[in-house]
Design a protein around this motif. Sequence first.
Motif, PDB file in Angstrom:
ATOM      1  N   CYS A 575      -9.602   4.020  -9.846  1.00 29.84           N
ATOM      2  CA  CYS A 575      -9.990   4.151  -8.436  1.00 29.84           C
ATOM      3  C   CYS A 575      -9.436   3.003  -7.604  1.00 29.84           C
ATOM      4  O   CYS A 575      -9.349   3.088  -6.390  1.00 29.84           O
ATOM      5  CB  CYS A 575     -11.509   4.182  -8.303  1.00 29.84           C
ATOM      6  SG  CYS A 575     -12.268   2.586  -8.627  1.00 29.84           S
ATOM      7  N   GLY A 830      -4.600   0.364   6.284  1.00 32.20           N
ATOM      8  CA  GLY A 830      -3.975   1.500   5.612  1.00 32.20           C
ATOM      9  C   GLY A 830      -4.821   2.043   4.487  1.00 32.20           C
ATOM     10  O   GLY A 830      -5.997   2.356   4.665  1.00 32.20           O
ATOM     11  N   ALA A 831      -4.222   2.098   3.289  1.00 32.45           N
ATOM     12  CA  ALA A 831      -4.883   2.733   2.147  1.00 32.45           C
ATOM     13  C   ALA A 831      -6.221   2.080   1.825  1.00 32.45           C
ATOM     14  O   ALA A 831      -7.134   2.728   1.354  1.00 32.45           O
ATOM     15  CB  ALA A 831      -3.973   2.654   0.937  1.00 32.45           C
ATOM     16  N   LYS A 832      -6.289   0.790   2.062  1.00 33.97           N
ATOM     17  CA  LYS A 832      -7.572   0.118   1.806  1.00 33.97           C
ATOM     18  C   LYS A 832      -8.093  -0.390   3.152  1.00 33.97           C
ATOM     19  O   LYS A 832      -7.786  -1.498   3.582  1.00 33.97           O
ATOM     20  CB  LYS A 832      -7.349  -1.047   0.835  1.00 33.97           C
ATOM     21  CG  LYS A 832      -8.622  -1.644   0.350  1.00 33.97           C
ATOM     22  CD  LYS A 832      -8.358  -2.638  -0.771  1.00 33.97           C
ATOM     23  CE  LYS A 832      -9.484  -3.642  -0.833  1.00 33.97           C
ATOM     24  NZ  LYS A 832      -9.096  -4.975  -0.427  1.00 33.97           N
ATOM     25  N   ARG A 868       0.259  -5.824   5.856  1.00 34.75           N
ATOM     26  CA  ARG A 868      -0.488  -5.550   7.075  1.00 34.75           C
ATOM     27  C   ARG A 868      -1.318  -6.762   7.446  1.00 34.75           C
ATOM     28  O   ARG A 868      -1.599  -7.610   6.599  1.00 34.75           O
ATOM     29  CB  ARG A 868      -1.426  -4.369   6.864  1.00 34.75           C
ATOM     30  CG  ARG A 868      -0.716  -3.053   6.775  1.00 34.75           C
ATOM     31  CD  ARG A 868      -1.708  -1.983   6.434  1.00 34.75           C
ATOM     32  NE  ARG A 868      -1.058  -0.727   6.158  1.00 34.75           N
ATOM     33  CZ  ARG A 868      -0.906   0.243   7.049  1.00 34.75           C
ATOM     34  NH1 ARG A 868      -1.361   0.095   8.264  1.00 34.75           N
ATOM     35  NH2 ARG A 868      -0.307   1.369   6.710  1.00 34.75           N
TER      36      ARG A 868
END
Length: 1159
Positions: A575, A830-832, A868
């Motif tokens: 995960c 973003g993704a996190k 980022r």
Amino acid sequence: MASETEPQPVMTPGVEPSSGESHSPPASLPNDGIWDRKGKNVSNSDWNDAEANKLPEKVKELDKKGELPKDTERKRVVVVGLGMVGIAFIEKLMKYDVKRREYDVIVIGEEPHLAYNRVGLTSFFQHREVENLYLNPKEWYSSMPEGSLNYHLNTMVTEINPQDKVVKTSSGQSVPYDILVLATGSDAVLPRHTPGHDAKGVFVYRTIDDLQKLIEFSSTRKGTTGAVVGGGLLGLEAAHAMMDLEDFAQVKLIERNRWVLSRQLDGDAGGMVVEQVRALGLDVMLSKRVGKILTTDDNSVKGVVFEDGDEMECACICFAIGIKARDELARKAGIKCADRGGGIVVAPDLATSAPDIYAIGECASWENQTFGLIAPGVEMADVLAFNLTQAKAHSPRKFKRPDLSTKLKLLGVEVASFGDFFADRDGPKEMPGRQRAEKKEGINGTRDKVKSLTDGPAPPPVKALTYKDPFQQVYKKYIFTMDGKYLLGGMMIGDTKDYVKLVPMVKNQKQLEVPPSEFIVGAQKGDDDGDDLDDDTQICSCHNVSKGDVVTSVKDGTCKSIGDVKSCTKAGTGCGGCMPLVQTIFNKTMSSMGQEVKNHLCPHFEHSRADLWNIVYVKGLKEFADVMKECGTDPNSTGCEACKPTIASIISSLFNKHLLDKERRGLQETNDRFLANIQRNGTFSVIPRVSGGEITPEKLIIIGMVAKKYNLYTKITGGQRIDMFGARKQDLPAIWQELIDGGMESGHAYAKSLRTVKSCVGTTWCRFGIGDSVGMAVRLEERYKSIRSPHKIKGGVSGCVRECAEAQNKDFGLIATEKGFNIFVGGNGGAKPRHSELLAKDVPPDDVVPILDRYLAFYIRTADKLQRTARWMENLPGGIKYLQEVILEDKLGISGELEKQMEQLVGSFFCEWTEVLKDPAKKAWFNQFANTDETINDTIEPTKEREQERPSYWPKDSVTEDFRGTKWTELSWQPLVKAEEFKDAPTGDSRAIKRGDTQLAVFKVKGKWYCTQQMCPHKRAFVLSDGLIGDDIANNKLWVSCPYHKRNYELGGENAGRCANDESVNIATFPVEARDDGWVYVKLPSVEELDGVLGTEKFKIKKSETTDPFEALDRKLEAMKMKGRKGIAASHLEGGLGQRGKAAMILAGGERGAGGLDW
Ligand SMILES: Cc1cc2nc3c(=O)[nH]c(=O)nc-3n(C[C@H](O)[C@H](O)[C@H](O)COP(=O)(O)OP(=O)(O)OC[C@H]3O[C@@H](n4cnc5c(N)ncnc54)[C@H](O)[C@@H]3O)c2cc1C
Ligand code: SF4
Ligand code: FES
């Protein structure tokens, strides 16, 4: 506006301050006598507005740059009273006004000194130097822009004439004003009804003059008793000072209540303070009222008689029994003053009853209250200065109920009271959140009124948690709502270290996350950095990896990077939730082994992006080849898909060159190469810039026309723009032309640069708005657009705390507050995803830009490749605190440089799309093929859906055909394209070629030629000529990286056509050479044979190949008779035109159904 013929102010002769050389405190100031958060041992300058301290430098700098407006029409602000609040107002006005120069200030003060630190007055006993108390040195005043600040000292304002807008002074001058600010403070109360109050030896404790007189007198009364009347904050402080004078044999404190500090503390706490100060030698007399002052024949004090008949001997009495607002001047001028308690009545904007006259500080009465503390006065000063200067871009501020929390250390005893500290005695003043409704039912509610007739008054709806330690002399009382979910206030004696933590909790009225008991007994410390974890603690539950597994894999040398750890231990590959911990453990283990965690850009550069930024900056390297020569691992390398765009971005963010200049085009990712976003089917999307989301109807029409003309699919984006999909590469310049013609520009939806600054509607429309979020967002987007950064940046501005623009999810976000804007940074991720953190609070609109300039410039300089702001912040040592030090406090001394860098970038803006339209060479890049004007469109068959077309879905599987191993029957040299179509760029060049129905990609790298199929088999995408070229000189490898998902295909050598990172796919390559006739020849099979293997039609993705993911759902909806999908495009009105007819009618000039565009 003051006219030029009116008398100009002059400095009153002979009353200049004796010295203004120093404003730093003496080293030996006592560390006691603190009334609140600001210790009295702090530098006087710490009382000032921090930015006002730096104003002289700022003024100098602006002056140097010629940015000080000189000839503006200026209004005259006259300030009466140069006390702590008067100067606070002046500082703030100067700060806010320095760039605008709307105001000139004249301040008239009755005392003979420049504004001094009354809060730190007691320190005068030690140093006896007036200048040591100055809040600003004399030079500060003279360093303001010419004519903007004049002062008169030793001059009292005796009269105000509100009709003529003039004040008169004790020196006989008339001073006209446009705006008058009364900051006359208070007088210390002397009990004039008490006999003997005018005797020699009776003092108050308010001004330097009072202290000088007290010091002089006490030296003549050595060995006698000194008395202080009043056991409040000031009385205790005065008593302490008199003890320190060492002239008196003893000092007595007389208090009429049963304990001291009765305005701040309850009986238990006050009693504890009495015990402690008595132990320190102060004789405290409680429940005593002075009835009469006994005097000698020469009218000197000799003692007092109390109201209870007791007598006491003393030679000196200092009254500290309260203060009275100085409102006499205002009363005389007919300005409304409070009948009870006094004070000049002010509205929430600090306006008095007379036009253009304001009152601030202790002299002002707000909601029938005056405030004897500095903080409310400074807040009033700020509100007024803000409203006079900033209210154009922000709704005016109002003065609100101030926080009267107090922290003090008196005679060595720590005391604090905060929030609603008497809520258990008097009932809560306010209840947080939903509890408000419940309050009505409490002591004030009707039900309780009835109940009180039988049961007596209901207890206040609060609960107090008390802790009393008679051994350590510690007392804490925290008051909560009945459910223990909100802290309302409290008091503490002996141990006040939690004060700083608790005050914001009360202010924010946030629901508590821990039970009340934890405030007293504390909680167990949690662990989040892995340091305290045992080796067998499981850190990745998906793959059952322990901390020890990670540590061992690093220590035994198996893993040298975080990627190694992931592939070797599998930690973080499930995960992913454990990754921050895995990363921390990895970093710590590496540094415990004395190893650096490397963040080199790629094998071509043994430097991080931040290092490269510095090298490029310092050495002024403007081309990729120069950077490679200077610091690449192989000076002759072409680079690769990792370093090329990074260096392109660094060069852009430093020198702002056009991306499509010959030298740089080959460095750009496909999106940057075509200044638009490449989509699944090889077409592009164009997203016109809509700054702040604000758009005119005309621009909407233009977008609609363009979309219609080029058959583009439109969609509203999450960033408040309109996306037009399906633009063919060759149509891009024409589309831009249409937009630019209409006063728009194609936006950056592709680059690693600012995307949008999202806004809510704020004060423009919203009834809750307190800040102009749209106006601010438009300004910020226009400022930062086009600036290249390590990753894309998004901004947001919300007009109030309701946060409709979701500004806290952005790389930078502003939320309007009463005082300006709170600036949040480091959100998105973003993704996190990551919530942003508060960088600066209540920043006035004028100051937002410098702070953001610094922040963005610092990020651009120091972030890693494709990092980022969220990850960058997480990796900054010291996090937000460090960032605050760098950006707000200029810890590194580089903020000027950062601002300059941003200024240069902003100043060198050009419209990159217009530049393409102006340059035929650049425009030529947009032809689909280099050898013909013919085109091949729709490599993915369109699907019509909800009235628009989109490409059909990608099939799941790649084409695994062995193109590399194709056995061609016969190959022959074919002249395909003119060699001049290829530029000799150090980064390589490539073009697409059409032959029959086959598309080929031809590459020229350092004089050598390569030819491959154009289609990437992974998703049957015809894009390889747009890929970045990479090399590994040591191993003699050259590859093209597919722009879609970065499959890297070797271009030459024995493995030509092999995919280095996906064994399931490979591509065909062909021999190629340039000949003297100027043509590039490729050795190819016949057209039919080539088309048979690689023809576009053959690989075109058909609608029939893909399945509709909503098929089952739609069947279900149909069965449930849901009609939601119907009637979208048709009119529900009888005879209604529907969307097409209606739009055509509007465009045709408004006649229903008349001609118009052919929709
Ligand atoms: C010893 C001492 C310790 C204190 N410690 C604390 C503390 O720890 N924390 C805290 O919050 N507060 C403290 N205070 C209170 C704090 O100093 C005041 O709240 C603050 O100074 C109020 O500022 P002001 O400008 O309203 O009034 P002031 O500072 O009193 O300034 C008003 C000025 O206006 C002048 N003036 C009045 N009328 C006229 C006129 N007609 N023409 C020209 N000039 C005029 C006065 O002479 C005075 O110089 C302390 C006060 C004292 C005396
Ligand atoms: S955040 Fe929402 S409620 Fe607040 S001003 Fe903006 S639109 Fe209005
Ligand atoms: S289409 Fe996916 S890598 Fe080329």
